[in-house]
Design a protein around this motif. Structure first.
Motif, PDB file in Angstrom:
ATOM      1  N   ASN A 186       1.725 -12.753 -12.694  1.00 38.91           N
ATOM      2  CA  ASN A 186       3.109 -13.182 -12.870  1.00 38.91           C
ATOM      3  C   ASN A 186       3.704 -12.511 -14.106  1.00 38.91           C
ATOM      4  O   ASN A 186       2.998 -12.231 -15.081  1.00 38.91           O
ATOM      5  CB  ASN A 186       3.178 -14.700 -13.021  1.00 38.91           C
ATOM      6  N   SER A 187       5.011 -12.267 -14.068  1.00 36.81           N
ATOM      7  CA  SER A 187       5.630 -11.524 -15.164  1.00 36.81           C
ATOM      8  C   SER A 187       7.067 -11.989 -15.376  1.00 36.81           C
ATOM      9  O   SER A 187       7.639 -12.699 -14.545  1.00 36.81           O
ATOM     10  CB  SER A 187       5.606 -10.028 -14.877  1.00 36.81           C
ATOM     11  N   VAL A 188       7.633 -11.564 -16.482  1.00 32.29           N
ATOM     12  CA  VAL A 188       9.041 -11.831 -16.787  1.00 32.29           C
ATOM     13  C   VAL A 188       9.844 -10.584 -16.449  1.00 32.29           C
ATOM     14  O   VAL A 188       9.292  -9.484 -16.368  1.00 32.29           O
ATOM     15  CB  VAL A 188       9.236 -12.209 -18.273  1.00 32.29           C
ATOM     16  N   LYS A 316       0.622 -16.785 -19.771  1.00 31.72           N
ATOM     17  CA  LYS A 316       1.911 -17.253 -20.276  1.00 31.72           C
ATOM     18  C   LYS A 316       2.406 -16.307 -21.350  1.00 31.72           C
ATOM     19  O   LYS A 316       1.625 -15.606 -22.006  1.00 31.72           O
ATOM     20  CB  LYS A 316       1.814 -18.684 -20.793  1.00 31.72           C
ATOM     21  N   LEU A 335       7.390 -17.917 -19.647  1.00 30.73           N
ATOM     22  CA  LEU A 335       6.647 -17.882 -18.378  1.00 30.73           C
ATOM     23  C   LEU A 335       5.343 -18.655 -18.508  1.00 30.73           C
ATOM     24  O   LEU A 335       4.621 -18.518 -19.499  1.00 30.73           O
ATOM     25  CB  LEU A 335       6.329 -16.437 -17.981  1.00 30.73           C
ATOM     26  N   GLY A 337       2.233 -19.066 -15.682  1.00 30.41           N
ATOM     27  CA  GLY A 337       1.801 -18.717 -14.330  1.00 30.41           C
ATOM     28  C   GLY A 337       0.339 -19.028 -14.122  1.00 30.41           C
ATOM     29  O   GLY A 337      -0.467 -19.008 -15.061  1.00 30.41           O
ATOM     30  N   SER A 366       4.586 -19.535 -10.328  1.00 36.79           N
ATOM     31  CA  SER A 366       5.318 -18.856 -11.383  1.00 36.79           C
ATOM     32  C   SER A 366       6.421 -19.790 -11.875  1.00 36.79           C
ATOM     33  O   SER A 366       7.295 -20.182 -11.102  1.00 36.79           O
ATOM     34  CB  SER A 366       5.922 -17.543 -10.870  1.00 36.79           C
ATOM     35  N   ASN A 367       6.356 -20.142 -13.150  1.00 30.37           N
ATOM     36  CA  ASN A 367       7.317 -21.066 -13.744  1.00 30.37           C
ATOM     37  C   ASN A 367       8.059 -20.339 -14.868  1.00 30.37           C
ATOM     38  O   ASN A 367       7.518 -20.106 -15.947  1.00 30.37           O
ATOM     39  CB  ASN A 367       6.591 -22.292 -14.282  1.00 30.37           C
ATOM     40  N   LEU A 368       9.309 -19.957 -14.605  1.00 27.10           N
ATOM     41  CA  LEU A 368      10.141 -19.251 -15.574  1.00 27.10           C
ATOM     42  C   LEU A 368      11.222 -20.191 -16.095  1.00 27.10           C
ATOM     43  O   LEU A 368      11.924 -20.835 -15.310  1.00 27.10           O
ATOM     44  CB  LEU A 368      10.792 -18.020 -14.939  1.00 27.10           C
TER      45      LEU A 368
END
Length: 744
Positions: A186-188, A316, A335, A337, A366-368
């Motif tokens: 997961n990424s920003v 994160k 982030l 993840g 994924s939690n942004l």
């Protein structure tokens, strides 16, 4: 005495005359497809009489044998022939037409669009795991190493394999035949995710930049098929430490050497390196990750083979970026993840049939969180939460027809269940893609072979079906030269993240035409490919509430496009002692009208010219490996595209556009093996120093624009130049010869 000698001389002369008179000449010509064959052994069975054909296929010898005999013709590349002849007092003339000996080793292999690196075909291997680890700038990642092969674009702001004018999501990655969902972490926005999977987990790979097998689907542009390792040679323990991460693992081989199990655990944190290097990205929470995996492998008494691999990782980070809407303000993006993946595969022979079956399950969250420093205290923020569950099952049954021909078929189920929440968008996307496929390899001779396949799919969400024929052929032009041609039709569902509201959508479609000429000899490989891809039914999107956010939503399938180009690859391990190098060049001409593009444009992820060079030098007396890599890519276009209302319709238009500066990066790495060559060494240690972009080129990946288009900010790498130092130790296994043989 003199009279006695005269009698002996007379007797010998009489015997020689008699033998010469009794000898019979056997001659003829050996041909294959009306052409003489040299070096064919021609013998009279159960005698010492015989000869070898000359370059024109002619042979001749004499014999004193009489009566019925067998004349035998043998050559490694042709089927042995035995002919009955009757020898009396007249010469014998025997002409023979041989048939080619079909051999898996000598047979030409269809390779248009594909590069294979596995235990099965070491002679054609281009990127093995050792290659990946020792390629400067690859950071030990398979996806990064593929950037140094022709056809793959260097796109640094987001993860994925961008192949021949296709987006990163138009290529798919498979493990032991099963689709891997969420291969990347997961990424920003603006920072690419990394490979989740350890390169040493795989013993080989087949990378296809087009025209791939009917066994694989749901990819418009290309596929990467990874093959996991089998039983280890012996038990081992591994340990790695660096300023960025710490990891350890083991592999335990059973006493009967028919089973093994292993596990590893790792932790990474970038905060220390932030104090050493000047980062372009302002990390308010330094990137950190925790990962662990477990595996077992079992070889059954009946010859079957089970493999299991399971992994978990979490990551994160938090970044602060200047606001484009309000001066002197900053936006905060955080982030969290996590991901888990499980893969079970089984292989078993049943008489003349081979069954390959596999199942995989993965879960990704994924939690942004988006906020600004101004409203941080007030707690105002927006959240993009994405949860996904994915199940894949696949079974393939194969039967050999002969040594180089086979037929295989099977089915695949791919189930997706995703939930997304972001402001006014709240959705639950579900889809079951059911597929059946049939494929045959037909080897007509060692010089000519074909692969013909057919794949059919049904999507429960789209409520649509597709049928995709695929065809390829290969022909050996000369001893070291082959040519291949491939054609295929490929389908892929629209990306689920763009399906926010009901719409009448269909499969996206592409057609591939690939022509290849290749020369392969010991230590050298030369490849030339020309390709053309036609895209149809690409999705078009519009933006919901463009003044408030930038959520793109699929509207229809009226998009289209094309990609065409030329590619060249040269690898040489032979010319210079202890030096392995390769060069690649790609020319790409591509245009698309898709997504929110207002017209047909050059995609912002496609560079017209890409050049890569990799060189590796191993110095045995210093126990040192020196590796260099360089990439140049012509500047990609960029666009500022937005949506406005005209009457009762949404209209996309371009406010700003231009071309990025050319991308350049020179990377350097060193590998030092202090205990190399020590026969009594109980451990194997490697010290690694890697420096990426050693010249400090200030590369730009793109631009972000404000809602009114008046302000912009560059998307750049998190850091211009980065150095990595690490130590890797293996106990219980000696990798010395591997290091030497692979020019580590």
């Amino acid at each position: 005495m003199k009279a006695q000698q005269q009698k002996i001389f007379f007797l010998i002369s009489f015997l020689v005359f008699t033998l010469q008179f009794a000898q019979v000449k056997i001659s003829g010509k050996v041909i294959f497809r009306n052409k003489g064959i040299g070096d064919v052994n021609v013998t009279l069975k159960d005698t010492y009489d015989g000869a070898t054909t000359d370059t024109n296929g002619n042979f001749s010898f004499e014999t004193v044998e009489k009566g019925s005999h067998s004349l035998v013709f043998t050559h490694p590349k042709y089927i042995d022939v035995e002919k009955n002849i009757n020898i009396d007092n007249q010469d014998v003339v025997m002409n023979i037409d041989l048939k080619e000996q079909i051999s898996e080793i000598d047979a030409v292999v269809v390779s248009a669009g594909s590069i294979e690196a596995s235990d099965k075909k070491r002679a054609t291997a281009l990127l093995t795991p050792i290659d990946i680890y020792t390629t400067a700038g690859a950071d030990g990642q398979i996806s990064s190493a593929l950037n140094y092969l022709p056809g793959v674009q260097k796109v640094g702001e987001t993860e994925g394999l961008f192949i021949r004018g296709g987006t990163g999501t138009e290529s798919k990655i498979f493990m032991d035949g099963s689709l891997i969902n969420n291969y990347f972490s997961n990424s920003v926005p603006g920072i690419a995710g990394r490979d989740r999977f350890n390169t040493s987990l795989f013993k080989g790979n087949i990378f296809s930049s087009g025209g791939y097998s009917a066994l694989y689907g749901q990819a418009l542009s290309g596929a990467l098929m990874l093959e996991s390792v089998d039983l280890p040679d012996q038990s081992s323990y591994d340990f790695g430490i660096s300023p960025i991460f710490l990891n350890a693992g083991f592999q335990k081989l059973g006493n009967n050497k028919n089973s093994s199990y292993g596990a590893s655990l790792g932790y990474s944190l970038l905060s220390l390196m932030q104090k050493v290097f000047s980062f372009n990205t302002d990390f308010i929470d330094a990137p950190q990750g925790l990962n662990g995996d477990f595996n077992f492998r079992i070889k059954t008494k009946s010859g079957g083979f089970f493999k299991y691999y399971g992994m978990y990782d979490s990551n994160k980070m938090g970044v602060k970026v200047p606001s484009l809407e309000n001066e002197d303000e900053y936006n905060l993006i955080r982030l969290k993840g996590k991901n888990t993946y499980h893969n079970l595969s089984f292989k078993q022979k049943f008489g003349k049939y081979l069954l390959n079956a596999g199942a995989s399950y993965s879960y990704n969250r994924s939690n942004l969180n988006f906020s600004s420093e101004k409203n941080k205290i007030e707690g105002e923020k927006s959240q993009l939460l994405n949860d996904g569950n994915y199940i894949n099952f696949k079974a393939v049954l194969e039967r050999k027809i002969n040594k180089i021909s086979a037929i295989r078929g099977g089915f695949e189920l791919n189930n997706t269940d995703e939930k997304l929440n972001f402001e006014e968008v709240n959705k639950n996307y579900k889809d079951l893609i059911s597929s059946v496929f049939l494929e045959t390899d037909l080897g007509f001779s060692n010089r000519f072979s074909t692969k013909i396949g057919l794949r059919a799919e049904n999507s429960s969400y789209l409520n649509k079906n597709n049928v995709a024929p695929r065809f390829a052929l290969a022909y050996r032009l000369a001893r070291e030269w082959t040519t291949s041609f491939a054609y295929g039709l490929f389908y892929q569902n629209p990306e689920s993240k763009y399906i926010n509201f009901p719409a009448d959508l269909d499969f996206q479609k592409s057609q591939h035409y690939i022509f290849q000429v290749q020369r392969s000899s010991e230590g050298r490989s030369l490849r030339f490919e020309a390709f053309y891809k036609k895209y149809d039914q690409l999705i078009k999107t519009f933006t919901i509430n463009p003044q408030e956010n930038q959520i793109q939503t699929a509207l229809n399938n009226q998009g289209y496009g094309y990609a065409k180009g030329l590619e060249l690859f040269w690898r040489d391990k032979k010319t210079f002692k202890n030096i392995d190098y390769w060069l690649s060049y790609s020319f790409l001409d591509s245009k698309r009208d898709f997504m929110n593009y207002p017209m047909s444009l050059k995609p912002n992820f496609a560079s017209e010219h890409t050049v890569s060079a990799v060189a590796k030098r191993f110095i045995p007396e210093w126990k040192l490996g020196v590796n260099l890599s360089y990439t140049y890519a012509k500047g990609r276009p960029y666009y500022d595209i937005t949506t406005k209302m005209e009457g009762d319709k949404f209209v996309n238009f371009t406010r700003n556009e231009g071309r990025l500066k050319d991308y350049k990066a020179l990377n350097l790495s060193f590998n030092y093996l202090p205990n190399l060559g020590k026969k009594d060494a109980k451990s194997f240690t490697v010290f690694v120093l890697s420096i990426s972009n050693i010249l400090g080129s200030k590369n730009v990946y793109g631009y972000n624009f404000s809602q009114d288009g008046s302000r912009s900010s560059a998307v750049v790498p998190p850091v211009n130049t980065f150095a990595f130092v690490g130590v890797f130790i293996s106990f219980g296994v000696d990798k010395t010869q591997d290091a030497i043989n692979n020019n580590l």
